[in-house]
Design an enzyme around this catalytic site. Structure first.
Site, PDB file in Angstrom:
ATOM      1  N   HIS A  91      40.645  39.695  42.881  1.00 53.36           N
ATOM      2  CA  HIS A  91      40.466  41.000  43.510  1.00 53.36           C
ATOM      3  C   HIS A  91      40.465  41.437  44.865  1.00 53.36           C
ATOM      4  CE1 HIS A  91      39.866  42.320  39.293  1.00 53.36           C
ATOM      5  NE2 HIS A  91      39.336  41.197  39.174  1.00 53.36           N
ATOM      6  N   ASN A 164      38.292  46.331  33.965  1.00 53.13           N
ATOM      7  CA  ASN A 164      39.801  46.402  34.629  1.00 53.13           C
ATOM      8  C   ASN A 164      40.703  47.731  33.707  1.00 53.13           C
ATOM      9  OD1 ASN A 164      39.606  43.877  35.955  1.00 53.13           O
ATOM     10  ND2 ASN A 164      40.186  42.327  34.279  1.00 53.13           N
ATOM     11  N   TYR A 378      28.815  36.511  39.853  1.00 54.28           N
ATOM     12  CA  TYR A 378      28.826  37.378  40.766  1.00 54.28           C
ATOM     13  C   TYR A 378      27.850  37.359  41.930  1.00 54.28           C
ATOM     14  CZ  TYR A 378      32.679  39.355  38.060  1.00 54.28           C
ATOM     15  OH  TYR A 378      33.853  39.770  37.382  1.00 54.28           O
TER      16      TYR A 378
END
Ligand code: HDD
Length: 705
Positions: A91, A164, A378
């Protein structure tokens, strides 16, 4: 105008020049200095020291050597050398905007999350859209999944829905994430292809990973080439939990639905847009927000309980499966409006750090193994990318609610504790304390079992929902999937991989498998891939899975490209513009020269694009408003022929004045109901009426793209 070199070491001369109302001072090398005058700010170093000369390094004499003593030069270059931070490993290319989320009704029955307690409450939001595979500088219209990451700055901390535009994922377990991403990224020996899945490594991995088949059908569909971020759905993908004040759990899936409806481009168009405007999606978001045409989505939730989970056809923890909207209807619970672009791309869009583990009290995770792995990944990635545990101090990442904790120090710490106590419990009566009622509590799900590395058997059906997706599409959409598979596999150099994919397709839809095999020149169909669980063919079509079946029936937010020439009907241009404005659509003038054209009535119509820079792929529909002479001239231009021929081939509606006929002839257009007359008010109305369908798909078999 070089100055006399014998003036070495002399002060800059006060030789002043005026350019655009700005007074510039010429230095002794002829260079121009913009010097502070009146109340203009004085340029300083990062340490605040005023700078006298920002054009020349400090040297011995005017021809060198340079001096290390030049602290201004060293600071400036050193800072420049450090401007980049690592791009996101996935991304990397993204674009963001600010806005707000507005809650429709209280959801207190299901969740105690503060954001869902009061009807009409507005919560600040930041959204970043992205492609997955390409680098930061890649183009917008790659065939790819789009990231749809939403940060909601709630009164109980940040809630990130890192989703998404596709409701399922390639893999079922997070441990496979590096593999799927490595396979799609440029191949490591040759470092290409960029931002493309059409290569051996990707299809090798995919064909060896049957769990990816459902997602592959989505990625080969038009969902992976959206017309704009504004016309995409967003999905939280995983099953989450809502927890109410009594800690009762309801399973929940999150879906963002665009108010303007869904829309995609066709592949041939995507390829051309990438050349004509690699920033097509960015520009679209920027333009619409600048125009006050704020994109909007509704947040919908699919709610279900344990009984449903136990009786549903598939495991609700499996991220390669969805729950059809016909089975559980999504309920709208609020709306998201994007109304402000960041002041600075780097500070906000690049430094924003989304994390699936950012959930407020009242929202909890399920045991989806992909989600569990993401919750680890993350935080780690943000520390690597932003370089410090203090990335939460950056304004874009900082919560907008009060926060108090004892975390301290580290690189670039900007919020530092005051007072003596930096631990708790303490005897000094200082600092925050935990709160069992208000604080985050996990759902007390009983868990026991053996320590194993196993994939649940309930995850083993890899084809049934892939088939359900395919049969839910309209015929043109199914053809696009077949064409996309053919294109991608045609770039795969290893025949065995192509055949392996066909063997999987045989488990999804035999007709699709045969079409792809035929188009790839595979003479003999391979045998069906072994399936862990026999694929089902009894799942009914789900209309919600098709873009075409969910058209907006509106042309709002779309754009018409109007090709004009000298001597054209200026009044008609104005009338069309007014009608489009009423519809909520935009219009852009494409002219032979960007300076514009002179209409028959003598008015000047300024161009937004010169024809070479404004191909019809940038528009949703086109109008040809030219004079007879203009048409004759323009018909000689290859770019004009492409403008018309592409609009036709991409099944767009074309409105044209009679005088435009030579342009249609040159482009080989065989008129159909999508090529419409333009002259009267009624013509304009019926053109816009047709445009609401967005494309004339009935033309597609004729144009054979
Ligand atoms: Fe991820 C970024 C979405 C699986 C690890 N992911 C990232 C972004 C989005 C998603 C939208 C960009 C956020 C932004 O704009 O900054 N990712 C998904 C979805 C997934 C998914 C919908 C499956 C349902 N991701 C996934 C897995 C892992 C990651 C299984 C690792 C185990 N994703 C990351 C990451 C990234 C990331 C490496 C890269 C940059 C970042 O996090 O901030 O941690």
């Amino acid at each position: 105008m070089a100055k006399n070199s014998s003036k070495s070491g002399s002060k800059p001369e006060n030789d002043t020049v005026s350019i655009h109302d700005q007074k510039l001072v010429r230095g002794n090398g002829g260079e121009l200095h913009q010097i502070a005058q009146g109340d203009t700010e004085i340029l300083t170093t990062a340490q605040g020291g005023p700078v006298a000369d920002d054009q020349n390094t400090l040297k011995i004499g005017e021809r060198g050597p340079a001096l290390m003593e030049d602290f201004h030069f060293r600071e400036k270059i050193f800072h420049f050398d450090h401007e980049r931070i690592p791009e996101r490993v996935v991304h990397a290319r993204g674009y963001g905007a600010h806005g707000y989320f507005e809650t429709y009704e209280s959801l207190a029955k299901y969740t105690r999350a503060d954001i869902f307690q009061r009807a009409g409450e507005k919560t600040p939001a930041f959204v970043r859209f992205s492609t997955v595979a390409g680098s930061k500088g890649s183009f917008d219209l790659a065939r790819d999944v789009r990231g749809f990451a939403v940060k909601l700055y709630t009164q109980e901390g940040n809630w990130d829905i890192v989703g998404n535009n596709i409701p399922v994922f390639f893999i079922q377990d997070a441990i496979k994430f590096p593999d799927v991403i490595h396979s799609v990224k440029p191949e490591p020996d040759r470092a290409f292809p960029q931002a493309q899945s059409a290569h051996d490594n990707f299809w090798d991995f995919i064909t060896l990973t049957p769990e990816s088949m459902h997602m592959i059908m989505w990625v080969m569909s038009d969902r992976a080439i959206p017309r704009s971020f504004r016309f995409m759905e967003g999905f939280g993908v995983h099953t989450f939990r809502f927890l109410n004040a009594n800690d009762e759990s309801t399973f929940v899936k999150f879906i963002w639905k665009p108010k303007l409806g869904l829309q995609s481009v066709v592949w041939n168009e995507a390829v051309k847009i990438n050349g004509a405007d690699p920033d097509f999606h960015r520009r679209d978001l920027w333009d619409s927000i600048q125009a006050g045409d704020f994109p909007e989505w509704e947040l919908c939730v699919q709610l279900f309980d344990q009984d449903f989970a136990d009786s549903f056809d598939f495991d609700i923890l499996d991220p390669t499966k969805l729950i059809p909207e016909e089975v559980i209807e999504p309920i709208p619970v609020g709306r998201l409006v994007l109304d402000r672009m960041p002041d600075n791309f780097f500070a906000e869009t690049e430094q924003v750090a989304f994390m699936t583990q950012n959930v407020p009290p009242g929202i909890d995770f399920s045991n989806d193994p992909l989600l569990q792995g993401r919750n680890f990944s993350y935080l780690d990635t943000q520390i690597k990318r932003l370089g410090s545990t203090n990335f939460t101090h950056l304004p874009i990442n900082a919560p907008k609610c009060p926060m108090h904790h004892f975390q301290q120090d580290g690189h670039m710490a900007m919020r530092n504790p005051v007072g003596r106590a930096n631990y708790q419990p303490n005897s000094w009566g200082q600092g925050p304390r935990e709160h069992p009622q208000k604080g985050f509590r996990s759902f007390a799900e009983p868990a026991e079992g053996q320590k194993v590395r196993l994939r649940a058997e309930s995850f083993a059906d890899h084809y049934s929902q892939a088939r359900q997706f395919f049969i839910s599409q309209t015929v043109p959409e199914q053809q696009h999937i077949a064409m996309a598979l053919t294109f991608e596999l045609s770039k795969v150099e290893t025949p065995a991989i192509r055949e392996r994919m066909v063997s999987h397709l045989l488990n999804i839809d035999e007709g699709l498998a045969e079409t792809v095999a035929e188009k790839l020149g595979i003479k003999k169909l391979p045998k069906k891939a072994d399936a862990a669980v026999a694929p089902r063919d009894d799942l009914p079509a789900s209309d919600a899975l098709s873009i075409a079946k969910n058209g907006p029936e509106s042309f709002k937010g779309r754009k018409v490209g109007v090709l004009v020439s000298d001597g054209c009907d200026g009044a008609l241009v104005k009338k069309l513009q007014a009608a489009l404005k009423k519809e909520g659509a935009m219009m852009e003038i494409v002219a032979p020269k960007v300076g514009g054209v002179e209409a028959a009535d003598g008015t000047v119509i300024p161009g937004k694009q010169m024809i070479d820079g404004g191909p019809s792929v940038l528009y949703d529909a086109v109008a040809l408003i030219v004079s007879s002479d203009g048409a004759k001239q323009l018909a000689k231009e290859a770019t004009v022929r492409d403008f018309v021929a592409d609009a036709f081939a991409h099944c767009k509606f074309i409105a044209r004045v009679d005088a435009a006929q030579p342009l249609l002839d040159k482009a080989g257009v065989e008129p159909d109901e999508g090529v419409m007359p333009l002259g009267s008010a009624a013509d304009i109305e019926s053109f816009i009426e047709s445009c609401r369908k967005l494309r004339l798909w009935a033309r597609e078999p004729k144009v054979k793209l």
